[in-house]
Design a protein around this motif. Structure first.
Motif, PDB file in Angstrom:
ATOM      1  N   LEU A 173       8.197 -48.224 -46.413  1.00 54.32           N
ATOM      2  CA  LEU A 173       6.808 -48.656 -46.348  1.00 54.32           C
ATOM      3  C   LEU A 173       6.037 -47.747 -47.299  1.00 54.32           C
ATOM      4  CD1 LEU A 173       4.413 -50.193 -44.967  1.00 54.32           C
ATOM      5  CD2 LEU A 173       4.392 -48.334 -43.276  1.00 54.32           C
ATOM      6  N   LEU A 174       5.566 -48.293 -48.432  1.00 58.37           N
ATOM      7  CA  LEU A 174       4.895 -47.484 -49.450  1.00 58.37           C
ATOM      8  C   LEU A 174       3.401 -47.418 -49.156  1.00 58.37           C
ATOM      9  CD1 LEU A 174       5.005 -45.927 -52.146  1.00 58.37           C
ATOM     10  CD2 LEU A 174       4.686 -48.126 -53.315  1.00 58.37           C
ATOM     11  N   VAL A 175       2.878 -46.188 -49.114  1.00 61.14           N
ATOM     12  CA  VAL A 175       1.458 -45.971 -48.849  1.00 61.14           C
ATOM     13  C   VAL A 175       0.875 -45.122 -49.962  1.00 61.14           C
ATOM     14  CG1 VAL A 175      -0.247 -45.064 -47.227  1.00 61.14           C
ATOM     15  CG2 VAL A 175       1.894 -46.038 -46.358  1.00 61.14           C
ATOM     16  N   ASN A 176      -0.165 -45.625 -50.597  1.00 58.24           N
ATOM     17  CA  ASN A 176      -0.876 -44.859 -51.625  1.00 58.24           C
ATOM     18  C   ASN A 176      -1.957 -44.035 -50.929  1.00 58.24           C
ATOM     19  OD1 ASN A 176      -2.255 -43.851 -53.795  1.00 58.24           O
ATOM     20  ND2 ASN A 176      -2.880 -45.823 -54.634  1.00 58.24           N
ATOM     21  N   THR A 177      -1.735 -42.720 -50.814  1.00 54.57           N
ATOM     22  CA  THR A 177      -2.748 -41.849 -50.208  1.00 54.57           C
ATOM     23  C   THR A 177      -3.795 -41.550 -51.265  1.00 54.57           C
ATOM     24  OG1 THR A 177      -1.311 -39.962 -50.705  1.00 54.57           O
ATOM     25  CG2 THR A 177      -1.237 -40.829 -48.489  1.00 54.57           C
ATOM     26  N   LEU A 178      -5.000 -41.993 -51.024  1.00 52.77           N
ATOM     27  CA  LEU A 178      -6.028 -42.007 -52.060  1.00 52.77           C
ATOM     28  C   LEU A 178      -6.558 -40.631 -52.389  1.00 52.77           C
ATOM     29  CD1 LEU A 178      -7.923 -45.144 -50.737  1.00 52.77           C
ATOM     30  CD2 LEU A 178      -6.133 -45.045 -52.470  1.00 52.77           C
ATOM     31  N   ASP A 179      -6.669 -39.763 -51.383  1.00 55.53           N
ATOM     32  CA  ASP A 179      -7.159 -38.406 -51.606  1.00 55.53           C
ATOM     33  C   ASP A 179      -6.673 -37.535 -50.459  1.00 55.53           C
ATOM     34  OD1 ASP A 179      -8.955 -38.803 -49.391  1.00 55.53           O
ATOM     35  OD2 ASP A 179     -10.360 -39.778 -50.774  1.00 55.53           O
ATOM     36  N   ALA A 180      -7.085 -36.252 -50.482  1.00 56.29           N
ATOM     37  CA  ALA A 180      -6.610 -35.310 -49.470  1.00 56.29           C
ATOM     38  C   ALA A 180      -7.014 -35.729 -48.067  1.00 56.29           C
ATOM     39  CB  ALA A 180      -7.145 -33.916 -49.785  1.00 56.29           C
ATOM     40  N   ASN A 181      -8.192 -36.349 -47.921  1.00 52.39           N
ATOM     41  CA  ASN A 181      -8.676 -36.753 -46.603  1.00 52.39           C
ATOM     42  C   ASN A 181      -7.943 -37.979 -46.064  1.00 52.39           C
ATOM     43  OD1 ASN A 181     -10.638 -34.713 -46.604  1.00 52.39           O
ATOM     44  ND2 ASN A 181     -12.064 -36.007 -47.764  1.00 52.39           N
ATOM     45  N   ASP A 182      -7.182 -38.649 -46.915  1.00 52.70           N
ATOM     46  CA  ASP A 182      -6.496 -39.880 -46.513  1.00 52.70           C
ATOM     47  C   ASP A 182      -5.115 -39.608 -45.918  1.00 52.70           C
ATOM     48  OD1 ASP A 182      -6.484 -42.720 -46.311  1.00 52.70           O
ATOM     49  OD2 ASP A 182      -5.148 -42.827 -48.032  1.00 52.70           O
ATOM     50  N   THR A 183      -4.607 -38.383 -46.047  1.00 52.88           N
ATOM     51  CA  THR A 183      -3.255 -38.091 -45.579  1.00 52.88           C
ATOM     52  C   THR A 183      -3.116 -38.267 -44.078  1.00 52.88           C
ATOM     53  OG1 THR A 183      -2.929 -36.515 -47.388  1.00 52.88           O
ATOM     54  CG2 THR A 183      -1.421 -36.365 -45.530  1.00 52.88           C
ATOM     55  N   ALA A 184      -4.034 -37.689 -43.324  1.00 55.18           N
ATOM     56  CA  ALA A 184      -3.947 -37.775 -41.861  1.00 55.18           C
ATOM     57  C   ALA A 184      -4.017 -39.224 -41.372  1.00 55.18           C
ATOM     58  CB  ALA A 184      -5.037 -36.918 -41.215  1.00 55.18           C
ATOM     59  N   PRO A 185      -5.006 -40.037 -41.800  1.00 49.48           N
ATOM     60  CA  PRO A 185      -5.016 -41.440 -41.361  1.00 49.48           C
ATOM     61  C   PRO A 185      -3.760 -42.203 -41.768  1.00 49.48           C
ATOM     62  CG  PRO A 185      -7.137 -40.849 -42.318  1.00 49.48           C
ATOM     63  CD  PRO A 185      -6.211 -39.714 -42.579  1.00 49.48           C
ATOM     64  N   ALA A 186      -3.236 -41.917 -42.978  1.00 45.17           N
ATOM     65  CA  ALA A 186      -2.027 -42.610 -43.431  1.00 45.17           C
ATOM     66  C   ALA A 186      -0.832 -42.260 -42.555  1.00 45.17           C
ATOM     67  CB  ALA A 186      -1.738 -42.260 -44.889  1.00 45.17           C
ATOM     68  N   LEU A 187      -0.708 -40.997 -42.171  1.00 44.36           N
ATOM     69  CA  LEU A 187       0.388 -40.592 -41.296  1.00 44.36           C
ATOM     70  C   LEU A 187       0.258 -41.226 -39.911  1.00 44.36           C
ATOM     71  CD1 LEU A 187       0.804 -36.811 -42.198  1.00 44.36           C
ATOM     72  CD2 LEU A 187       2.541 -38.586 -42.433  1.00 44.36           C
ATOM     73  N   MET A 188      -0.954 -41.281 -39.398  1.00 41.47           N
ATOM     74  CA  MET A 188      -1.173 -41.903 -38.093  1.00 41.47           C
ATOM     75  C   MET A 188      -0.819 -43.388 -38.130  1.00 41.47           C
ATOM     76  SD  MET A 188      -4.559 -39.994 -36.547  1.00 41.47           S
ATOM     77  CE  MET A 188      -5.585 -40.067 -38.005  1.00 41.47           C
ATOM     78  N   HIS A 189      -1.208 -44.043 -39.223  1.00 42.72           N
ATOM     79  CA  HIS A 189      -0.885 -45.465 -39.385  1.00 42.72           C
ATOM     80  C   HIS A 189       0.627 -45.658 -39.439  1.00 42.72           C
ATOM     81  CE1 HIS A 189      -1.220 -49.612 -40.722  1.00 42.72           C
ATOM     82  NE2 HIS A 189      -0.429 -49.330 -41.746  1.00 42.72           N
TER      83      HIS A 189
END
Length: 337
Positions: free
Chosen positions: A101-117
């Motif tokens: 599942l490929l996720v483009n983490t847009l910035d440093a603040n996006d890492t936590a929400p992406a991991l939770m998702h």
């Protein structure tokens, strides 16, 4: 005689009846390590293909502890080495039955929400490839959510609950520094990438330490804001535009190939100098573009295939401790240095 049309409603029971086997035999045929004879597996797979049967992976994952799905969280797509990583990783994983599942983490603040998702998708592991993630954030997210394995790929992390799979940056940089010294370069200048608080590299620090200990002189440096060749071109041009010829370095040692290729463009097209006669350039990663006639870049090749295969070993292991691994690569010498 009409052929029965393929339909999404075909079940394992339908395949089992057509093949003259049990439903459990059909299920085993689709499992890589299941106990089943090659002849029976071939027969089931052939009939399944003819009937258009596709196993329900979601149901299979609910019935076991493993989904065989991993999340790849990637940033820094301007860095061409990311494409090499993705190609090697996905090839190694698909060959051994893993999906991504490929996720483009847009910035440093996006890492936590992406991991939770990703954790809500029942992935077996989350793999971080990039530089915009903070160790404190990783620890907080991992404790709060059911992330089975958190793997940092191609960087080293100090966060104890992660697994780092990377090249040995210190050993690699010492090989580069020895080469630079042996070739008689006297005035190296280090062009680094972004300085972050995330899982990090130690290339600039190692090179500067070697040069100071060996020759008693400091190595000047600059940091480019991203692993982007255009940003690197602008940074190198700006830094050396008004420097007299006797003040120029004789080699630019770069933290990665994107920066090195940008540096070559700056030296040739903006400073009006030759590579390597006036200023040599050394990179890191060995991306395909670096071997082109435009650059002929000397660099350090990371063993990406070995690293990717080991990552799959980690995915398939029940162990979660002492899985960190550092790899040794190879110097690749071309005309740029």
């Amino acid at each position: 005689m009409t052929t029965q049309p393929k339909t999404a409603n075909i079940t394992a029971d339908d395949v089992a009846i057509a093949a003259g086997v049990s439903r459990w035999t059909v299920n085993r045929a689709f499992k890589k390590d299941a106990s089943i004879s090659p002849k029976t597996r071939d027969k089931v797979m052939k009939i399944a293909e003819e009937m258009g049967y596709i196993p329900d992976l979601r149901a299979a994952s609910l019935a076991s502890d493993r989904s065989n799905l991993v999340a790849l969280l990637v940033d820094d797509f301007s860095n061409p080495h990311k494409l090499v990583m993705l190609e090697r990783l996905t090839t190694a994983m698909r060959s051994r039955g893993w999906d991504t599942l490929l996720v483009n983490t847009l910035d440093a603040n996006d890492t936590a929400p992406a991991l939770m998702h990703a954790s809500r998708r029942r992935v077996d592991a989350s793999i971080l490839i990039g530089l915009q993630f903070d160790d404190d954030v990783l620890e907080t997210v991992q404790k709060a959510h059911n992330i089975k394995k958190l793997i940092i790929f191609a960087r080293r992390s100090e966060q104890e609950n992660t697994i780092s799979i990377c090249v040995d940056d210190r050993q690699a940089t010492l090989e580069i520094a020895n080469y630079v010294a042996d070739k008689g370069y006297k005035k190296p200048f280090y062009v680094a990438g972004p300085r972050t608080t995330s899982a990090h590299l130690s290339r600039k620090e190692t090179f500067a330490e070697y040069w100071s200990n060996t020759f008693g002189t400091d190595v000047q440096s600059l940091a480019v804001g991203a692993y982007d060749s255009i940003l690197a071109t602008n940074a190198v041009q700006t830094r050396f535009a008004n420097v007299p010829s006797d003040g120029l370095p004789d080699i630019l040692v770069c933290e990665n190939d994107a920066i090195a290729m940008g540096a070559i463009d700056a030296v040739r097209h903006h400073l009006g100098l030759r590579v390597p006669e006036d200023i040599a350039v050394f990179g890191f990663d060995d991306v395909p573009q670096g071997a082109s006639p435009n650059y002929r870049l000397s660099t350090y090749r990371q063993p990406m295939t070995d690293m990717a295969n080991y990552l799959v070993d980690v995915l398939e292991s029940n162990d979660t401790t002492n899985m960190d691994r550092q790899f040794i690569g190879t110097l690749i010498i071309r005309e740029s240095a």
